[in-house]
Write a protein that holds these residues in place. Sequence first.
Motif, PDB file in Angstrom:
ATOM      1  N   TRP A 387       0.901  -1.206  -0.078  1.00  0.00           N
ATOM      2  CA  TRP A 387      -0.118   0.059   0.140  1.00  0.00           C
ATOM      3  C   TRP A 387       0.958   1.256  -0.034  1.00  0.00           C
ATOM      4  O   TRP A 387       0.278   2.191  -0.516  1.00  0.00           O
ATOM      5  N   MET A 388       2.110   1.131   0.842  1.00  0.00           N
ATOM      6  CA  MET A 388       2.784   2.483   0.466  1.00  0.00           C
ATOM      7  C   MET A 388       3.437   2.534  -0.891  1.00  0.00           C
ATOM      8  O   MET A 388       3.330   3.672  -1.360  1.00  0.00           O
ATOM      9  N   SER A 389       3.575   1.425  -1.622  1.00  0.00           N
ATOM     10  CA  SER A 389       4.159   1.800  -2.968  1.00  0.00           C
ATOM     11  C   SER A 389       3.053   2.161  -3.831  1.00  0.00           C
ATOM     12  O   SER A 389       3.257   2.860  -4.637  1.00  0.00           O
ATOM     13  N   ALA A 390       1.922   1.800  -3.468  1.00  0.00           N
ATOM     14  CA  ALA A 390       0.616   2.280  -4.419  1.00  0.00           C
ATOM     15  C   ALA A 390       0.372   3.886  -4.079  1.00  0.00           C
ATOM     16  O   ALA A 390       0.119   4.521  -4.951  1.00  0.00           O
ATOM     17  N   VAL A 391       0.804   4.068  -2.896  1.00  0.00           N
ATOM     18  CA  VAL A 391       0.239   5.765  -2.328  1.00  0.00           C
ATOM     19  C   VAL A 391       1.495   6.513  -3.017  1.00  0.00           C
ATOM     20  O   VAL A 391       1.345   7.549  -3.814  1.00  0.00           O
ATOM     21  N   ILE A 392       2.540   5.801  -3.195  1.00  0.00           N
ATOM     22  CA  ILE A 392       3.816   6.709  -3.693  1.00  0.00           C
ATOM     23  C   ILE A 392       3.620   6.955  -5.099  1.00  0.00           C
ATOM     24  O   ILE A 392       3.617   7.963  -5.708  1.00  0.00           O
ATOM     25  N   ALA A 393       3.339   5.917  -5.859  1.00  0.00           N
ATOM     26  CA  ALA A 393       3.019   6.019  -7.312  1.00  0.00           C
ATOM     27  C   ALA A 393       1.795   6.982  -7.581  1.00  0.00           C
ATOM     28  O   ALA A 393       1.923   7.697  -8.806  1.00  0.00           O
ATOM     29  N   PHE A 394       0.981   7.049  -6.624  1.00  0.00           N
ATOM     30  CA  PHE A 394      -0.163   7.977  -7.007  1.00  0.00           C
ATOM     31  C   PHE A 394       0.312   9.406  -6.838  1.00  0.00           C
ATOM     32  O   PHE A 394      -0.090  10.183  -7.549  1.00  0.00           O
ATOM     33  N   CYS A 395       1.137   9.562  -5.704  1.00  0.00           N
ATOM     34  CA  CYS A 395       1.537  11.209  -5.346  1.00  0.00           C
ATOM     35  C   CYS A 395       2.589  11.498  -6.582  1.00  0.00           C
ATOM     36  O   CYS A 395       2.355  12.572  -6.882  1.00  0.00           O
ATOM     37  N   MET A 396       3.415  10.529  -7.077  1.00  0.00           N
ATOM     38  CA  MET A 396       4.191  10.969  -8.257  1.00  0.00           C
ATOM     39  C   MET A 396       3.500  11.232  -9.421  1.00  0.00           C
ATOM     40  O   MET A 396       3.719  12.366 -10.073  1.00  0.00           O
ATOM     41  N   ALA A 397       2.497  10.855  -9.642  1.00  0.00           N
ATOM     42  CA  ALA A 397       1.435  11.237 -10.879  1.00  0.00           C
ATOM     43  C   ALA A 397       0.828  12.386 -10.497  1.00  0.00           C
ATOM     44  O   ALA A 397       0.518  13.322 -11.686  1.00  0.00           O
ATOM     45  N   LEU A 398       0.855  12.904  -9.404  1.00  0.00           N
ATOM     46  CA  LEU A 398       0.092  14.165  -9.162  1.00  0.00           C
ATOM     47  C   LEU A 398       0.817  15.417  -9.897  1.00  0.00           C
ATOM     48  O   LEU A 398       0.001  16.342 -10.084  1.00  0.00           O
ATOM     49  N   THR A 399       1.877  15.075 -10.236  1.00  0.00           N
ATOM     50  CA  THR A 399       2.930  16.263 -10.899  1.00  0.00           C
ATOM     51  C   THR A 399       2.280  16.324 -12.327  1.00  0.00           C
ATOM     52  O   THR A 399       2.731  17.575 -12.747  1.00  0.00           O
ATOM     53  N   SER A 400       1.545  15.755 -12.661  1.00  0.00           N
ATOM     54  CA  SER A 400       0.977  16.119 -14.038  1.00  0.00           C
ATOM     55  C   SER A 400      -0.055  17.072 -14.066  1.00  0.00           C
ATOM     56  O   SER A 400      -0.422  17.453 -14.931  1.00  0.00           O
ATOM     57  N   SER A 403       2.268  20.162 -14.404  1.00  0.00           N
ATOM     58  CA  SER A 403       2.923  20.334 -15.725  1.00  0.00           C
ATOM     59  C   SER A 403       3.474  18.656 -16.213  1.00  0.00           C
ATOM     60  O   SER A 403       3.883  18.029 -15.508  1.00  0.00           O
ATOM     61  N   LEU A 404       2.991  18.653 -17.341  1.00  0.00           N
ATOM     62  CA  LEU A 404       3.296  17.293 -18.043  1.00  0.00           C
ATOM     63  C   LEU A 404       4.813  17.279 -18.117  1.00  0.00           C
ATOM     64  O   LEU A 404       5.445  16.384 -18.239  1.00  0.00           O
ATOM     65  N   VAL A 405       5.623  18.509 -18.029  1.00  0.00           N
ATOM     66  CA  VAL A 405       7.065  18.376 -18.292  1.00  0.00           C
ATOM     67  C   VAL A 405       7.564  18.080 -16.804  1.00  0.00           C
ATOM     68  O   VAL A 405       8.631  17.040 -16.736  1.00  0.00           O
ATOM     69  N   ALA A 406       7.172  18.266 -15.848  1.00  0.00           N
ATOM     70  CA  ALA A 406       7.569  17.628 -14.532  1.00  0.00           C
ATOM     71  C   ALA A 406       7.240  16.422 -14.344  1.00  0.00           C
ATOM     72  O   ALA A 406       8.043  15.431 -13.959  1.00  0.00           O
ATOM     73  N   PHE A 407       5.745  16.077 -14.685  1.00  0.00           N
ATOM     74  CA  PHE A 407       5.676  14.472 -14.745  1.00  0.00           C
ATOM     75  C   PHE A 407       6.555  13.488 -15.560  1.00  0.00           C
ATOM     76  O   PHE A 407       7.005  12.536 -15.195  1.00  0.00           O
ATOM     77  N   GLN A 408       7.004  14.133 -16.756  1.00  0.00           N
ATOM     78  CA  GLN A 408       7.776  13.394 -17.686  1.00  0.00           C
ATOM     79  C   GLN A 408       9.189  13.386 -16.982  1.00  0.00           C
ATOM     80  O   GLN A 408       9.937  12.276 -17.123  1.00  0.00           O
ATOM     81  N   ALA A 409       9.807  14.452 -16.276  1.00  0.00           N
ATOM     82  CA  ALA A 409      10.933  14.394 -15.523  1.00  0.00           C
ATOM     83  C   ALA A 409      11.073  13.507 -14.654  1.00  0.00           C
ATOM     84  O   ALA A 409      11.857  12.885 -14.150  1.00  0.00           O
ATOM     85  N   MET A 410       9.813  13.274 -13.745  1.00  0.00           N
ATOM     86  CA  MET A 410       9.680  12.348 -12.779  1.00  0.00           C
ATOM     87  C   MET A 410       9.758  10.987 -13.030  1.00  0.00           C
ATOM     88  O   MET A 410      10.482  10.187 -12.705  1.00  0.00           O
ATOM     89  N   THR A 411       8.994  10.572 -14.211  1.00  0.00           N
ATOM     90  CA  THR A 411       9.016   9.310 -14.802  1.00  0.00           C
ATOM     91  C   THR A 411      10.399   8.796 -15.589  1.00  0.00           C
ATOM     92  O   THR A 411      10.305   7.696 -15.754  1.00  0.00           O
ATOM     93  N   SER A 412      11.190  10.059 -15.909  1.00  0.00           N
ATOM     94  CA  SER A 412      12.228   9.380 -16.742  1.00  0.00           C
ATOM     95  C   SER A 412      13.160   8.611 -15.781  1.00  0.00           C
ATOM     96  O   SER A 412      13.993   8.019 -16.296  1.00  0.00           O
ATOM     97  N   ILE A 413      13.210   8.824 -14.437  1.00  0.00           N
ATOM     98  CA  ILE A 413      13.955   8.067 -13.639  1.00  0.00           C
ATOM     99  C   ILE A 413      13.641   6.727 -13.801  1.00  0.00           C
ATOM    100  O   ILE A 413      14.314   5.647 -13.422  1.00  0.00           O
ATOM    101  N   ALA A 414      12.464   6.411 -14.188  1.00  0.00           N
ATOM    102  CA  ALA A 414      12.262   4.953 -14.502  1.00  0.00           C
ATOM    103  C   ALA A 414      13.095   4.226 -15.393  1.00  0.00           C
ATOM    104  O   ALA A 414      13.684   2.926 -15.151  1.00  0.00           O
ATOM    105  N   THR A 415      13.495   4.908 -16.507  1.00  0.00           N
ATOM    106  CA  THR A 415      14.608   4.152 -17.397  1.00  0.00           C
ATOM    107  C   THR A 415      15.809   4.227 -17.148  1.00  0.00           C
ATOM    108  O   THR A 415      16.717   3.356 -16.631  1.00  0.00           O
ATOM    109  N   ILE A 416      16.367   5.672 -16.789  1.00  0.00           N
ATOM    110  CA  ILE A 416      17.791   5.657 -16.467  1.00  0.00           C
ATOM    111  C   ILE A 416      18.076   5.274 -15.088  1.00  0.00           C
ATOM    112  O   ILE A 416      18.881   4.525 -14.701  1.00  0.00           O
ATOM    113  N   GLY A 417      17.313   5.675 -14.180  1.00  0.00           N
ATOM    114  CA  GLY A 417      17.374   5.430 -12.785  1.00  0.00           C
ATOM    115  C   GLY A 417      17.846   3.794 -12.121  1.00  0.00           C
ATOM    116  O   GLY A 417      18.508   3.353 -11.747  1.00  0.00           O
ATOM    117  N   LEU A 418      16.484   3.019 -12.957  1.00  0.00           N
ATOM    118  CA  LEU A 418      16.486   1.895 -12.995  1.00  0.00           C
ATOM    119  C   LEU A 418      17.614   1.107 -13.778  1.00  0.00           C
ATOM    120  O   LEU A 418      18.588   0.119 -13.060  1.00  0.00           O
TER     121      LEU A 418
END
Length: 514
Positions: A387-400, A403-418
């Motif tokens: 449930w913590m992981s689900a809540v964090i995933a929701f909070c990260m999406a709130l940046t959309s 600004s979609l630019v901010a959201f894309q910056a957030m999710t860019s960590i998905a590729t490079i960060g991993l």
Amino acid sequence: MNIEECNKSAIDSGHARLHELGYKQELKRDLSVLSNFAFSFSIISVLTGLNTLFGTGLSFGGPISYVYGWLIAGSFTMVVGFSMAEICSSYPTSGGLYYWSAMLAGPTWAPFASWITGWFNIVGQWAVTTSVDYSLAQFLQVIILLSTGGVNGGGYQASKYVVIALHAAILLLHAILNSLPIYWLSFFGQLAAAWNVLGVFVLMILIPAVATERANAKFVFTNFNTENEGGIGNKVYIFVLGLLMSQYTLLGYDASAHMTEETKDADTNGPKGIVCAIGISLLVGWAYILGITFAVTDIPHLLSKNNDAGGYAIAQIFYDAFKNRFGSGVGGILCLGVIAVAIFFCGMSSLTSNSRMAYAFSRDGAMPFSPFWRKVNDQEVPINAVWMSAVIAFCMALTSLGSLVAFQAMTSIATIGLYIAYALPSLFRVTLARKSFTPGPFNLGRYGVVVGWIAVLWVAVISVLFSLPVAYPITDQTLNYTPVAVGGLLILLLSSWFFSARHWFKGPITNIEV
């Protein structure tokens, strides 16, 4: 040997390596190699990455970019996977990457190595879940749009608030499913793998067969699209940006490592899960790319914001195929439903992997309020971590919403960060632990060091490539914020280490007397 002794022997054979590494068996070990593979395969999910980013591939290079780019990215990803699989065989724990880094970096560097690797891994995983479930919300919005008439027929175009509400509902369903006992998740994981394979072959044959106009082989294998809204004309640059579609899709196979404490014979089945998930995805994905590309005839039309799907390329391909053949796009919409289900399964498995990583990281005291997040319920599920992981995933999406630019910056960590988290254990394996590494039953022999170096270099290359600008002139709206997001995360992690964590985080902590 009596029945009780036989049972004890079976338990010992399943838990022996985990016990040697200093951990109690707290999660239910009930997964077969097929189930382990299914989790990674359903997170890679070619129907998710290839379809949600098909427009990116068309914009940057078109057929040449993704037909050949898929093989290039896939081949190097397989190398990364082999290097990870060899290490997984030696250290089959839910901690996965960060535990590997600690063991390979040696006593002096272990706490720092596991801290950096672990946080890149878990934040990258949260970003993946955010990205996948938000992509599904956007995909459902396109399905609703087409079902109500499309852009040119006055169809319903959902606001960003409706999209975030859909995202929240999807995450809620995923959290509920991940609260079920592991045998249910095993079932859903295998169902997801079957759905992806069958879906790929049905759609790659059906869509070109229904389409009234089809591309020829010359177009599929040689067409290079240089027209893009980014103002980029250099062909090499365009091809490199087109690789994003392939590399983003081939992500998430560390799930097999995070599920090892719930997998039988984990020191062999965990590595097999990683390698098979990548290999089968590579073959199935390329077949899908070829099949769908034969239904592509007018790239500018597919990318136009004025088409019925609002510029969502794959949706327009499916819709046009049926509408031009039968006078109605309903069949295409139903086919989009097949993809939506695959994306749903992808998000579900991604949250499963998130929760196991969060559980293991908390077990070693790395996260705030670790004793709470590491708890497992009566069904041996790390329920709080889910449930913590689900809540964090929701909070990260709130940046959309801002600004979609901010959201894309957030999710860019998905590729490079991993991928940074993927490469660090391999880097330690070929440097600090080159002579001390003890391979498990799945190993690369004398080729292990060479494979490890290639894996590290490939991650270094894609980290640079995916930080390049994707549009000119560069403004606050066109800047690629990937290096900003990843660099910001690195600064945060280093700061937290030097000012706090180095005083109390000692790396993986055993919880039994060995």
